[in-house]
Design an enzyme around this catalytic site. Sequence first.
Site, PDB file in Angstrom:
ATOM      1  N   GLY A  46       6.017   4.368  -6.081  1.00 12.41           N
ATOM      2  CA  GLY A  46       5.149   3.199  -6.182  1.00 12.41           C
ATOM      3  C   GLY A  46       3.726   3.570  -5.803  1.00 12.41           C
ATOM      4  CD  GLN A  51      -0.764   3.662  -2.129  1.00  9.43           C
ATOM      5  OE1 GLN A  51      -0.044   3.065  -2.930  1.00  9.43           O
ATOM      6  NE2 GLN A  51      -0.320   4.668  -1.396  1.00  9.43           N
ATOM      7  CB  CYS A  93       2.901   5.473   2.472  1.00 13.24           C
ATOM      8  SG  CYS A  93       1.489   4.714   1.668  1.00 13.24           S
ATOM      9  CG  LEU A  94       2.479   8.554  -3.042  1.00 13.21           C
ATOM     10  CD1 LEU A  94       2.147   8.258  -4.491  1.00 13.21           C
ATOM     11  CD2 LEU A  94       3.077   9.944  -2.896  1.00 13.21           C
ATOM     12  CG  HIS A 135       5.567   0.581   0.651  1.00 11.22           C
ATOM     13  ND1 HIS A 135       5.940   1.436   1.674  1.00 11.22           N
ATOM     14  CD2 HIS A 135       4.399   1.088   0.159  1.00 11.22           C
ATOM     15  CE1 HIS A 135       5.018   2.381   1.790  1.00 11.22           C
ATOM     16  NE2 HIS A 135       4.086   2.208   0.883  1.00 11.22           N
ATOM     17  CD  GLU A 136       3.708   0.645  -3.662  1.00 14.22           C
ATOM     18  OE1 GLU A 136       2.465   0.670  -3.536  1.00 14.22           O
ATOM     19  OE2 GLU A 136       4.433   1.573  -3.258  1.00 14.22           O
ATOM     20  CG  HIS A 139      -0.218  -0.149  -0.240  1.00 14.03           C
ATOM     21  ND1 HIS A 139      -0.915   0.593   0.687  1.00 14.03           N
ATOM     22  CD2 HIS A 139       0.903   0.568  -0.521  1.00 14.03           C
ATOM     23  CE1 HIS A 139      -0.234   1.704   0.950  1.00 14.03           C
ATOM     24  NE2 HIS A 139       0.879   1.719   0.237  1.00 14.03           N
TER      25      HIS A 139
HETATM   26 NI    NI Z   1       2.340   3.190   0.225  1.00  7.58          NI
END
Ligand code: NI
Length: 172
Positions: A46, A51, A93-94, A135-136, A139
């Site tokens: 995701g 991000q 998380c990226l 999660h997304e 963000h």
């Molecule tokens: Ni993330």
Amino acid sequence: MSILQIYHYPESVLKKVADPVETFDDDLKKLAEDMAETMYAAPGVGLAAPQVGISRRLVVIDCSPREENRSLIFAVNPEIAEREGEVFEEEGCLSIPGYYASIPRSARVKVRYLDLEGRPVEREATDLLAIAFQHEIDHLDGILFVDHLSPLKKSFFRKKYKKIMEQQQEQL
Ligand code: NI
């Protein structure tokens, strides 16, 4: 398509509440395609627009990126309409490379969003997909998964993350 730069914690764009998308044009589609490419390349399941430094309410999710039948979801202005149950799964998380932790999430969610043409979509999600949506969407509200940690665990996270960042600097 191009691979975008992923912003890492503690970049300020990750802490901002993102603006709703109002225009469903080619620029939005290009951004969505580039985000998907960036997510697959990372690899991740995701990615939210903040991000990649863009404070807009757009996320891409694919919980089966390695399978032949990829199930790529583009969700614009997504919202959680209903939630039920609780699960703890290890998340990463990226934007926080190298750190993983389990936090409480709803086990089942109903989400509403718009597709890239601006058409409304409603779907239910369980398991990994339910966690990915939560999660997304977090963000988009400037919330990272580590923000759900207890104060004690968060202080451990800060120390550990500092070390991870130092190690990465040494490798460069
Ligand atoms: Ni993330």
